[in-house]
Design a protein around this motif. Structure first.
Motif, PDB file in Angstrom:
ATOM      1  N   ALA A 164     -15.079   8.414   7.436  1.00 19.12           N
ATOM      2  CA  ALA A 164     -16.291   8.947   6.812  1.00 19.12           C
ATOM      3  C   ALA A 164     -17.372   9.152   7.872  1.00 19.12           C
ATOM      4  O   ALA A 164     -18.080  10.158   7.870  1.00 19.12           O
ATOM      5  CB  ALA A 164     -16.784   8.008   5.723  1.00 19.12           C
ATOM      6  N   ASN A 165     -17.479   8.198   8.810  1.00 21.64           N
ATOM      7  CA  ASN A 165     -18.481   8.327   9.865  1.00 21.64           C
ATOM      8  C   ASN A 165     -18.261   9.582  10.700  1.00 21.64           C
ATOM      9  O   ASN A 165     -19.222  10.252  11.085  1.00 21.64           O
ATOM     10  CB  ASN A 165     -18.443   7.105  10.784  1.00 21.64           C
ATOM     11  CG  ASN A 165     -19.407   6.040  10.319  1.00 21.64           C
ATOM     12  OD1 ASN A 165     -20.183   6.272   9.395  1.00 21.64           O
ATOM     13  ND2 ASN A 165     -19.357   4.874  10.937  1.00 21.64           N
ATOM     14  N   LEU A 184      -8.108  11.732   2.612  1.00 23.45           N
ATOM     15  CA  LEU A 184      -8.711  10.414   2.399  1.00 23.45           C
ATOM     16  C   LEU A 184      -7.626   9.395   2.043  1.00 23.45           C
ATOM     17  O   LEU A 184      -7.536   8.316   2.628  1.00 23.45           O
ATOM     18  CB  LEU A 184      -9.740  10.527   1.269  1.00 23.45           C
ATOM     19  CG  LEU A 184     -10.744   9.411   1.041  1.00 23.45           C
ATOM     20  CD1 LEU A 184     -11.879   9.919   0.189  1.00 23.45           C
ATOM     21  CD2 LEU A 184     -10.124   8.208   0.385  1.00 23.45           C
ATOM     22  N   ALA A 185      -6.777   9.782   1.085  1.00 23.81           N
ATOM     23  CA  ALA A 185      -5.721   8.873   0.649  1.00 23.81           C
ATOM     24  C   ALA A 185      -4.747   8.576   1.787  1.00 23.81           C
ATOM     25  O   ALA A 185      -4.334   7.428   1.983  1.00 23.81           O
ATOM     26  CB  ALA A 185      -4.985   9.462  -0.540  1.00 23.81           C
ATOM     27  N   PHE A 222     -11.544   3.523   6.385  1.00 26.49           N
ATOM     28  CA  PHE A 222     -12.157   4.655   5.696  1.00 26.49           C
ATOM     29  C   PHE A 222     -13.554   4.906   6.239  1.00 26.49           C
ATOM     30  O   PHE A 222     -13.968   6.056   6.426  1.00 26.49           O
ATOM     31  CB  PHE A 222     -12.217   4.384   4.191  1.00 26.49           C
ATOM     32  CG  PHE A 222     -13.061   5.370   3.445  1.00 26.49           C
ATOM     33  CD1 PHE A 222     -12.722   6.709   3.434  1.00 26.49           C
ATOM     34  CD2 PHE A 222     -14.203   4.964   2.767  1.00 26.49           C
ATOM     35  CE1 PHE A 222     -13.498   7.632   2.759  1.00 26.49           C
ATOM     36  CE2 PHE A 222     -14.987   5.885   2.093  1.00 26.49           C
ATOM     37  CZ  PHE A 222     -14.631   7.216   2.090  1.00 26.49           C
ATOM     38  N   MET A 264     -11.226  13.553   5.360  1.00 28.70           N
ATOM     39  CA  MET A 264     -11.802  12.216   5.242  1.00 28.70           C
ATOM     40  C   MET A 264     -10.783  11.175   5.698  1.00 28.70           C
ATOM     41  O   MET A 264     -10.888  10.005   5.329  1.00 28.70           O
ATOM     42  CB  MET A 264     -12.193  11.936   3.794  1.00 28.70           C
ATOM     43  CG  MET A 264     -13.523  12.513   3.398  1.00 28.70           C
ATOM     44  SD  MET A 264     -14.889  11.410   3.814  1.00 28.70           S
ATOM     45  CE  MET A 264     -16.252  12.390   3.219  1.00 28.70           C
ATOM     46  N   THR A 304       0.835  -1.200   0.000  1.00 29.50           N
ATOM     47  CA  THR A 304       0.000   0.000   0.000  1.00 29.50           C
ATOM     48  C   THR A 304       0.868   1.246   0.000  1.00 29.50           C
ATOM     49  O   THR A 304       0.611   2.212  -0.698  1.00 29.50           O
ATOM     50  CB  THR A 304      -0.888   0.034   1.258  1.00 29.50           C
ATOM     51  OG1 THR A 304      -1.306  -1.279   1.531  1.00 29.50           O
ATOM     52  CG2 THR A 304      -2.063   0.933   1.048  1.00 29.50           C
ATOM     53  N   MET A 340       2.274   9.133  -4.696  1.00 31.64           N
ATOM     54  CA  MET A 340       1.236  10.155  -4.691  1.00 31.64           C
ATOM     55  C   MET A 340       1.661  11.322  -3.806  1.00 31.64           C
ATOM     56  O   MET A 340       1.523  12.481  -4.174  1.00 31.64           O
ATOM     57  CB  MET A 340      -0.071   9.570  -4.177  1.00 31.64           C
ATOM     58  CG  MET A 340      -1.187  10.579  -4.197  1.00 31.64           C
ATOM     59  SD  MET A 340      -2.622  10.016  -3.301  1.00 31.64           S
ATOM     60  CE  MET A 340      -2.109  10.314  -1.623  1.00 31.64           C
ATOM     61  N   VAL A 400      -6.240   6.067   4.201  1.00 32.64           N
ATOM     62  CA  VAL A 400      -6.218   4.701   3.680  1.00 32.64           C
ATOM     63  C   VAL A 400      -4.802   4.149   3.660  1.00 32.64           C
ATOM     64  O   VAL A 400      -4.577   2.960   3.889  1.00 32.64           O
ATOM     65  CB  VAL A 400      -6.839   4.656   2.277  1.00 32.64           C
ATOM     66  CG1 VAL A 400      -6.732   3.281   1.697  1.00 32.64           C
ATOM     67  CG2 VAL A 400      -8.278   5.082   2.348  1.00 32.64           C
ATOM     68  N   LEU A 401      -3.839   5.024   3.416  1.00 35.65           N
ATOM     69  CA  LEU A 401      -2.440   4.594   3.451  1.00 35.65           C
ATOM     70  C   LEU A 401      -2.089   4.031   4.824  1.00 35.65           C
ATOM     71  O   LEU A 401      -1.501   2.950   4.940  1.00 35.65           O
ATOM     72  CB  LEU A 401      -1.536   5.784   3.123  1.00 35.65           C
ATOM     73  CG  LEU A 401      -0.070   5.679   3.507  1.00 35.65           C
ATOM     74  CD1 LEU A 401       0.622   4.595   2.703  1.00 35.65           C
ATOM     75  CD2 LEU A 401       0.637   6.992   3.290  1.00 35.65           C
ATOM     76  N   PHE A 422       1.021   4.620  -2.464  1.00 28.49           N
ATOM     77  CA  PHE A 422       0.625   5.937  -1.975  1.00 28.49           C
ATOM     78  C   PHE A 422       1.810   6.890  -1.839  1.00 28.49           C
ATOM     79  O   PHE A 422       1.635   8.098  -1.933  1.00 28.49           O
ATOM     80  CB  PHE A 422      -0.122   5.818  -0.649  1.00 28.49           C
ATOM     81  CG  PHE A 422      -1.529   5.354  -0.834  1.00 28.49           C
ATOM     82  CD1 PHE A 422      -2.556   6.266  -0.983  1.00 28.49           C
ATOM     83  CD2 PHE A 422      -1.826   4.015  -0.895  1.00 28.49           C
ATOM     84  CE1 PHE A 422      -3.847   5.842  -1.182  1.00 28.49           C
ATOM     85  CE2 PHE A 422      -3.123   3.586  -1.097  1.00 28.49           C
ATOM     86  CZ  PHE A 422      -4.135   4.497  -1.235  1.00 28.49           C
TER      87      PHE A 422
END
Lengths: 287, 352
Positions: free
Chosen positions: B239-240, B117-118, B235, B59, A264, A271, B121-122, A268
């Motif tokens: 988001a919640n 967000l990204a 995520f 996010m 992962t 990015m 998740v990372l 990322f």
């Protein structure tokens, strides 16, 4: 992992790139024209995949599955744009949150309808099996998916550069207000673009259902990759989406094979680097 | 302190009594749910601090909470003292917050949202895959919360205290010169920059501050269940938290807690009656975004204000908020050119 498997990893990466491109091109076009970050894009992918599986098992035909998946997601996209997004048009954040709400609902309802087990779409005989590529054998279906993505890429290029609709879209991307003032029906353009983007996501869903299976959670997984592709490639640029897809797809395949614990991170981290060095993305104009 | 704020203070104190005494009369499972509400409320408050003041909607805040939680878990499994655990968690939180801030301080709006967000998740992916440190999918067991707060009733009070501190801190920050600067940046970054305000640095500070608050929520979350898995920073959790803020009312002080109450309520209570509660949650979000973008608290405040029109539009500090409130996050800025930044933009409380 030895060097002999490198070509296979490249092909695996490019297959994933193909899926990512189908998804990211729609995402980036919607963003470029409408300034909407569509977090329901993964949901369109999920709906496309499940509808495709359903249509495929009822009709027994892969073509029917493909068409049904695209039409269903296109219709879903149309309803979403017409009855939800249009009501909050111009409010960036409310648009995003609305798509989050849709994503919640779609994820939960498709779990209710299709269950938690991963499902696979049957592919026709001429696409199953494997083909000989030089000295390597590779699944024909995956090659088909790559071809599909290339065809869509060429089609999108032609649409954008060579048709009246494409000219209107480019005008809308460059300057929404002026385009509207010159008599372009920007509202209809938005609807067309959203349906097109949703349909592409649906196409990606059906294509993916034939090799990766469709399962709960597939929507957020693919959405996040698409997000990374779009950030790396530059928001609003189809060429950027293509470059980003190939880059991220290959990176994902090799990092999974070589250092799975940090796969992962491998996707990322670039990015992050792109964002710091070039916030508008590789091919984006100013964000 | 004028009269209306004295009344408000009295109301808050009166409300505080049943909350603080809850361990005496609530059955254990309800106390657990209430603890979850306050911890979720703290995470939502950290999101709200950014969203309300500076218009930056994250996010990925569960990712910061995750870093703190893994800090606690890793140290607790290795029998560190509670203070050592907290120190490690804070270091992890600070590091991650700095990364978040460094990568996003120059962005705003949806770009900020996408990057956070990204990042979230990372971190989730890292926790999932780096199993030699984090235990991967299975997480870690054998985490023990400090003996001082072992009893559920005591831990509940700690959660209440932490959440209250978070909410009070939000209010203090929003009224401070720093908070006003952030609101100015939210309304017009270019104008603030040309006035000489350090726009990026202010956002950087705000992100780190909010991150530290999210880290506290992460520490409490892992202590509550004494178990950790990557789900703590998924995520869905990020988001919640945003949903809680939007539901409660972006930029209001108690909104995050109200939103947390509704979301956790739907999750914990309705889930035993309705199987499709996530659909319900999504529907609620869609409806709120469409029809009540100022959230529950914001909408109630609007209604109350409409019924008793406040005298004078200027809104003296501490008095009733002015009625030309801007809904932060709705994107509908009504600030006219040259208008001063109203100190009350982001602090609408409803009298419950």
């Amino acid at each position: 992992m030895t060097l002999e498997t490198v070509p296979i990893q490249v092909l695996n990466g490019l297959t994933f790139s193909a899926l990512l491109f189908l998804l990211a091109s729609g995402f980036t076009l919607i963003f470029g024209l409408m300034r909407i970050v569509n977090l329901a894009h993964g949901s369109f992918y999920l709906v496309g995949g499940y509808v495709g599986i359903l249509a495929g098992s009822v009709s027994g035909s892969f073509m029917v599955a493909l068409i049904a998946g695209v039409i269903a997601t296109g219709a879903f996209g149309f309803l979403t744009e017409r009855f939800l997004l249009r009501r909050v048009s111009g409010h960036e954040l409310r648009e995003v949150l609305l798509t989050v709400g849709i994503a919640f609902i779609v994820a939960d309802l498709s779990l209710a309808v299709f269950g938690g087990k991963p499902q696979l779409l049957d592919v026709p005989d001429f696409l199953s099996g494997s083909s000989l590529l030089g000295t390597y054998r590779y699944p024909t279906y995956r090659l088909f998916v790559m071809g599909l993505a290339v065809a869509v890429g060429i089609g999108l290029w032609y649409l954008q550069q060579r048709t009246p609709l494409g000219a209107r879209i480019r005008a809308g991307v460059d300057d929404r207000e002026t385009a509207a003032a010159l008599g372009i029906d920007i509202g209809r353009l938005f609807a067309v673009m959203f349906v097109l983007g949703a349909g592409l996501a649906g196409l990606a869903g059906v294509a993916s259902a034939g090799m990766l299976t469709m399962r709960p959670g597939a929507d957020t997984d693919i959405l996040l990759f698409a997000l990374v592709v779009v950030i790396v490639g530059g928001l609003g640029s189809v060429t950027g989406a293509a470059i980003g897809s190939v880059f991220i797809g290959l990176l994902d395949a090799f990092s999974r094979a070589w250092f799975p614990e940090f796969s992962t991170f491998a996707v990322f981290a670039p990015m992050a680097i792109v964002l710091v060095l070039r916030p508008q993305g590789l091919r984006g104009s100013s964000a | 302190m004028n009269r209306s704020s004295a009344v408000r203070l009295a109301a808050v104190l009166l409300l505080a009594v049943p909350v603080v005494l809850a361990p005496q009369y609530l059955p254990p499972h309800l106390l657990t749910v209430l603890t979850v509400v306050f911890i979720a409320g703290l995470l939502a408050a950290s999101v709200n601090l950014l969203a309300g003041l500076s218009g930056l909607v994250s996010m990925g805040h569960a990712g910061i909470a995750l870093a703190a939680a893994y800090g606690i878990a890793w140290a607790s499994v290795r029998d560190w003292t509670p203070l050592g655990q907290i120190a490690l968690a804070l270091v992890a939180t600070l590091l991650v917050s700095l990364v978040y801030a460094a990568m996003t301080a120059r962005t705003r709006g949806i770009v900020f949202l996408m990057i956070t967000l990204a990042l979230g998740v990372l971190l989730y992916g890292l926790a999932l895959k780096a199993s030699s440190v984090t235990g991967g999918q299975n997480g870690m067991t054998g985490i023990r919360r400090p003996d001082v707060i072992k009893a559920p009733g005591d831990f509940y009070l700690v959660a209440v205290l932490a959440c209250t501190l978070g909410l009070v801190a939000s209010r203090v920050v929003s009224r401070s010169p720093f908070g006003l600067m952030l609101q100015g940046i939210r309304e017009s970054p270019n104008r603030m920059a040309s006035l000489g305000y350090p726009v990026s640095r202010a956002k950087f500070m705000a992100i780190v501050l909010s991150g530290l608050m999210a880290g506290m929520a992460g520490i409490l979350a892992v202590w509550q269940v004494e178990f950790i898995s990557p789900q703590i920073g998924s995520f869905a959790r990020s988001a919640n938290a945003v949903v809680m803020v939007i539901l409660g009312g972006t930029g209001t002080i108690i909104g995050p807690l109200v939103g947390a109450g509704v979301v956790v309520g739907i999750e914990q209570w309705l889930s035993s009656y309705i199987e499709r509660w996530p659909t319900l949650l999504g529907l609620v979000l869609v409806l709120v975004v469409l029809f009540a973008p100022r959230g529950i608290v914001g909408t109630l405040a609007d209604l109350a204000r409409r019924r008793s029109p406040a005298m004078g539009g200027a809104g003296t500090p501490g008095g009733p908020p002015p009625s030309q409130a801007v809904a932060p996050g709705s994107g509908a800025s009504t600030t006219t050119v040259g208008a001063p930044v109203s100190p009350d933009h982001s602090q609408k409380e409803a009298g419950p």
